[in-house]
Design an enzyme around this catalytic site. Structure first.
Site, PDB file in Angstrom:
ATOM      1  NE  ARG A 131      -2.982  -0.599   3.363  1.00 29.59           N
ATOM      2  CZ  ARG A 131      -3.954  -0.347   4.237  1.00 29.59           C
ATOM      3  NH1 ARG A 131      -5.213  -0.303   3.840  1.00 29.59           N
ATOM      4  NH2 ARG A 131      -3.670  -0.163   5.513  1.00 29.59           N
ATOM      5  CG  ASP A 132       3.713   4.393   1.322  1.00 28.93           C
ATOM      6  OD1 ASP A 132       3.452   5.098   0.320  1.00 28.93           O
ATOM      7  OD2 ASP A 132       4.322   4.838   2.312  1.00 28.93           O
ATOM      8  CG  LEU A 133       4.864  -1.263  -3.338  1.00 32.63           C
ATOM      9  CD1 LEU A 133       4.463  -2.220  -4.452  1.00 32.63           C
ATOM     10  CD2 LEU A 133       6.188  -1.702  -2.718  1.00 32.63           C
ATOM     11  CG  ASN A 137       8.520   3.545   1.310  1.00 28.70           C
ATOM     12  OD1 ASN A 137       9.247   4.208   2.038  1.00 28.70           O
ATOM     13  ND2 ASN A 137       7.198   3.664   1.327  1.00 28.70           N
TER      14      ASN A 137
END
Length: 324
Positions: A131-133, A137
């Site tokens: 959910r936060d690629l 990151n």
């Protein structure tokens, strides 16, 4: 033993005023005495929800023992602080790696895509959605292979959640630039939202810029809904990469977006040999026609790994090539 603070930022993507401190830690547990970064948060300022999120993140990280996922080695707690002793990735992150070079050669970008896919496969095996690629990151570890290609490690699992294949999530979270349109618009979404993010990252690696840029969420969503994004003429991108971005990954309708099984069997991902950087920057992947024809006849869609000119491997030899 803590050597000193080397950075700070918002903790784990959780909203609020909690900050995280990153320290260099002398880790002696493995006998190597290597320095690795840790994240520290003030326990007294954690709400019950934040404590639950932190425990879930710790649980997820402990379950992910893979070369393409950043490792959690130890959790240290004091009366006021919690320190996560993490694997040290001295190469920085993919965002800086791209920024320092403007854009990446296609062979390097494909190698990085393969590294991301390896990490995502681990998540898929455990029914996890990141959910936060985003490039920030994806941390860079020690070079791999004879060409010294960067190794990538998925990091920051503060927003990761367990989700079954048939389930849908509804929480609006992540980084808007790399967020799938169904997430940005507040609709229920599946793990396929991560594949949109992969497409946005692959686009940025090849062009040096995100596929969609806007001054606010509404404008960004409108641009996404007019996808596929135009690829700059100056970008030296093969037809296979263009097709993967514009016709497979950055598809607004998640039902028509490439599936994880299809992504994991794409030739860019399945090819295991070293990527050669020749004078023309060209690499050939050899695929078996029977495999591709059978798979895509079953799926009832064009072959994404087919000959870039006609899209039909049946017109070619038993072994055909995909040029990048």
């Amino acid at each position: 033993m803590f050597a000193g603070c080397c950075g700070r930022g918002t903790w784990c993507g959780v909203t609020g005023d909690l900050r995280a401190w990153v320290w260099l830690v002398a880790w002696n547990g493995d006998g190597g005495g290597r320095a690795r970064p840790g994240e520290g948060g003030q326990r007294a300022r954690l709400s019950k929800k934040q404590q639950a999120n932190l425990k879930l993140e710790q649980s997820i990280l402990k379950s992910l023992d893979d070369d393409n996922v950043v490792q959690l080695y130890e959790i240290m707690k004091t009366e006021k602080h919690i320190y996560l002793i993490m694997e040290f990735c001295g190469g920085g992150d993919l965002h800086k790696f791209i920024k320092d070079r403007g854009s990446l050669p296609e062979a390097v970008a494909i190698h990085c895509l393969r590294e991301i896919a390896a990490g995502l496969r681990v998540l898929q095996d455990r029914n996890l959605i990141h959910r936060d690629l985003k490039p920030q990151n994806l941390l860079i570890g020690a070079p791999v292979g004879p060409n010294g290609m960067p190794s990538l490690k998925l990091a920051d699992f503060g927003l990761a959640r367990y989700i079954e294949e048939e389930d849908l999530a509804a929480t609006l979270c992540g980084s808007p630039t790399y967020m799938a349109p169904e997430v940005l618009s507040g609709k229920p979404y599946s793990a396929k939202a991560d594949l949109w993010s992969v497409g946005a990252i692959f686009f940025e690696m090849l062009t040096g810029m995100p596929p969609f840029v806007a001054s606010n969420h509404i404008e960004l969503l409108r641009k996404m809904q007019r996808a596929p994004p135009p690829i700059p003429r100056a970008a030296k991108i093969s037809s296979t990469s263009r097709y993967l971005i514009q016709s497979c990954l950055l598809i607004v309708n998640p039902a028509k977006r490439i599936s994880f099984d299809e992504f994991f069997t794409h030739p860019y991902v399945t090819y295991k040999g070293p990527i050669a950087l020749g004078a023309a920057g060209v690499e050939h992947f050899i695929l078996r026609q029977r495999f591709e024809i059978g798979r895509h006849q079953l799926l009832g869609r064009p072959c994404i790994a087919a000959h870039p000119q006609c899209g039909n491997p049946a017109k070619h030899d038993p072994h055909f090539r995909v040029t990048i």
